[in-house]
Design a protein around this motif. Structure first.
Motif, PDB file in Angstrom:
ATOM      1  N   SER A 146       0.831  -1.206   0.000  1.00 32.75           N
ATOM      2  CA  SER A 146       0.000   0.000   0.000  1.00 32.75           C
ATOM      3  C   SER A 146       0.869   1.260   0.000  1.00 32.75           C
ATOM      4  O   SER A 146       0.563   2.234  -0.706  1.00 32.75           O
ATOM      5  N   GLU A 147       1.976   1.248   0.732  1.00 32.93           N
ATOM      6  CA  GLU A 147       2.881   2.397   0.740  1.00 32.93           C
ATOM      7  C   GLU A 147       3.512   2.608  -0.630  1.00 32.93           C
ATOM      8  O   GLU A 147       3.673   3.749  -1.094  1.00 32.93           O
ATOM      9  N   LEU A 148       3.866   1.512  -1.294  1.00 33.01           N
ATOM     10  CA  LEU A 148       4.464   1.614  -2.622  1.00 33.01           C
ATOM     11  C   LEU A 148       3.452   2.152  -3.634  1.00 33.01           C
ATOM     12  O   LEU A 148       3.796   2.965  -4.502  1.00 33.01           O
ATOM     13  N   MET A 149       2.207   1.716  -3.522  1.00 31.59           N
ATOM     14  CA  MET A 149       1.166   2.229  -4.418  1.00 31.59           C
ATOM     15  C   MET A 149       0.922   3.714  -4.185  1.00 31.59           C
ATOM     16  O   MET A 149       0.737   4.485  -5.138  1.00 31.59           O
ATOM     17  N   ARG A 169      -0.811 -12.010  -6.089  1.00 33.13           N
ATOM     18  CA  ARG A 169      -0.883 -12.479  -4.708  1.00 33.13           C
ATOM     19  C   ARG A 169      -1.790 -11.577  -3.884  1.00 33.13           C
ATOM     20  O   ARG A 169      -2.122 -10.455  -4.271  1.00 33.13           O
ATOM     21  N   ARG A 170      -2.171 -12.074  -2.719  1.00 35.67           N
ATOM     22  CA  ARG A 170      -3.077 -11.326  -1.851  1.00 35.67           C
ATOM     23  C   ARG A 170      -2.501  -9.985  -1.415  1.00 35.67           C
ATOM     24  O   ARG A 170      -3.243  -9.042  -1.167  1.00 35.67           O
ATOM     25  N   PHE A 171      -1.166  -9.907  -1.340  1.00 38.82           N
ATOM     26  CA  PHE A 171      -0.526  -8.665  -0.907  1.00 38.82           C
ATOM     27  C   PHE A 171      -0.868  -7.518  -1.870  1.00 38.82           C
ATOM     28  O   PHE A 171      -1.040  -6.379  -1.448  1.00 38.82           O
ATOM     29  N   ASP A 172      -0.974  -7.847  -3.147  1.00 44.57           N
ATOM     30  CA  ASP A 172      -1.319  -6.839  -4.151  1.00 44.57           C
ATOM     31  C   ASP A 172      -2.772  -6.396  -3.991  1.00 44.57           C
ATOM     32  O   ASP A 172      -3.080  -5.205  -4.064  1.00 44.57           O
ATOM     33  N   MET A 173      -3.664  -7.365  -3.776  1.00 46.99           N
ATOM     34  CA  MET A 173      -5.085  -7.057  -3.648  1.00 46.99           C
ATOM     35  C   MET A 173      -5.361  -6.298  -2.346  1.00 46.99           C
ATOM     36  O   MET A 173      -6.102  -5.315  -2.338  1.00 46.99           O
ATOM     37  N   GLU A 174      -4.756  -6.744  -1.257  1.00 49.91           N
ATOM     38  CA  GLU A 174      -4.967  -6.097   0.036  1.00 49.91           C
ATOM     39  C   GLU A 174      -4.384  -4.686   0.036  1.00 49.91           C
ATOM     40  O   GLU A 174      -4.992  -3.750   0.568  1.00 49.91           O
ATOM     41  N   GLY A 175      -3.198  -4.523  -0.563  1.00 48.55           N
ATOM     42  CA  GLY A 175      -2.589  -3.204  -0.642  1.00 48.55           C
ATOM     43  C   GLY A 175      -3.438  -2.243  -1.441  1.00 48.55           C
ATOM     44  O   GLY A 175      -3.600  -1.072  -1.074  1.00 48.55           O
ATOM     45  N   GLY A 185      -6.601  -9.369 -10.192  1.00 50.29           N
ATOM     46  CA  GLY A 185      -5.796 -10.517  -9.815  1.00 50.29           C
ATOM     47  C   GLY A 185      -5.565 -11.419 -11.011  1.00 50.29           C
ATOM     48  O   GLY A 185      -6.520 -11.774 -11.711  1.00 50.29           O
ATOM     49  N   VAL A 186      -4.318 -11.768 -11.273  1.00 48.32           N
ATOM     50  CA  VAL A 186      -4.015 -12.628 -12.423  1.00 48.32           C
ATOM     51  C   VAL A 186      -3.906 -14.082 -11.969  1.00 48.32           C
ATOM     52  O   VAL A 186      -3.354 -14.377 -10.907  1.00 48.32           O
ATOM     53  N   LEU A 187      -4.438 -14.971 -12.796  1.00 48.70           N
ATOM     54  CA  LEU A 187      -4.531 -16.376 -12.432  1.00 48.70           C
ATOM     55  C   LEU A 187      -3.368 -17.211 -12.927  1.00 48.70           C
ATOM     56  O   LEU A 187      -3.292 -18.404 -12.628  1.00 48.70           O
ATOM     57  N   TYR A 188      -2.435 -16.606 -13.672  1.00 50.55           N
ATOM     58  CA  TYR A 188      -1.317 -17.368 -14.229  1.00 50.55           C
ATOM     59  C   TYR A 188      -0.071 -17.312 -13.352  1.00 50.55           C
ATOM     60  O   TYR A 188       0.946 -17.924 -13.673  1.00 50.55           O
ATOM     61  N   GLY A 189      -0.124 -16.565 -12.247  1.00 49.36           N
ATOM     62  CA  GLY A 189       1.044 -16.404 -11.392  1.00 49.36           C
ATOM     63  C   GLY A 189       1.081 -17.409 -10.254  1.00 49.36           C
ATOM     64  O   GLY A 189       0.792 -18.589 -10.436  1.00 49.36           O
ATOM     65  N   TYR A 190       1.388 -16.928  -9.045  1.00 49.55           N
ATOM     66  CA  TYR A 190       1.609 -17.825  -7.911  1.00 49.55           C
ATOM     67  C   TYR A 190       0.469 -17.839  -6.898  1.00 49.55           C
ATOM     68  O   TYR A 190       0.541 -18.552  -5.906  1.00 49.55           O
TER      69      TYR A 190
END
Length: 218
Positions: A146-149, A169-175, A185-190
């Motif tokens: 969130s700080e980076l965004m 990852r969830r960190f991207d969505m939560e941030g 959210g992309v489904l081809y990653g981790y």
């Protein structure tokens, strides 16, 4: 095409490129150097997304001094060769060029240290694609997603409502949720669909073409 956002923020690991090989090799090197047993496949997946220190903390149970040393060894090995063990996902660079042609701003927002991201981007020869790289400047003081965004928004003079975060990852969505930014959210990653949806993803996409359909209206 009409752009739906003024800027698109992309995570790197698991979103722009599959970097698992180099990350996993470097993590195993660090653990072995400190006398730890090899990490399991599930533990290794936890290295994609959060700061490296946090990943070592969760699997080693060590104190901050030990985790700092594990992180140092990881970065030493990663910088020596692991950094270039990656594959850009199909269609991503084409999508980035279309984003730039549309006038939409493009940023990398990643927990990977900035010096690594800039080295990778230079290796690809694609520096001109990105209007902003928002990554931790100091290895030992990582910033939250969130700080980076928020930093990316300030750099590009944007309101959070004008941007969208793309990540695996969830960190991207939560941030993104904390910052008031829409998320894909992309489904081809981790990360799995369940992880992304549970973390508040506004949309999900299976590939670069589906990301494009969310970024633009015909």
């Amino acid at each position: 095409m009409q752009k739906n956002f003024e800027a698109a923020f992309f995570d790197f690991d698991g979103t722009i490129a599959d970097t698992g090989e180099g990350i996993f090799e470097s993590a195993q090197f660090a653990l072995a150097s400190m006398g730890y047993p090899p990490a399991t496949p599930e533990q290794l997946r936890a290295f994609i997304g959060p700061p490296i220190f946090d990943s070592f903390k969760s699997i080693s149970g060590g104190n901050d001094e030990i985790c700092n040393e594990l992180s140092r060894l990881y970065r030493l090995h990663y910088s020596d060769g692991g950094i270039l063990l990656f594959r850009v996902y199909d269609g991503i660079l084409k999508l980035f060029r279309e984003i730039k042609e549309s006038g939409m701003k493009l940023a990398i927002v990643s927990s990977k240290p900035e010096r690594f991201i800039r080295r990778i981007v230079a290796h690809l020869g694609e520096e001109e694609l990105f209007d902003c790289i928002a990554c931790p400047l100091d290895d030992n003081h990582p910033e939250s997603k969130s700080e980076l965004m928020e930093r990316a928004c300030r750099t590009l003079s944007l309101e959070s409502s004008e941007a969208v975060m793309v990540g695996d990852r969830r960190f991207d969505m939560e941030g993104a949720g904390k910052t008031g930014i829409k998320s894909i959210g992309v489904l081809y990653g981790y990360g799995s669909r369940e992880e992304l949806v549970s973390a508040g993803a506004d949309y999900v996409a299976a590939n670069a073409e589906e990301i494009k359909k969310l970024l633009f209206t015909k």
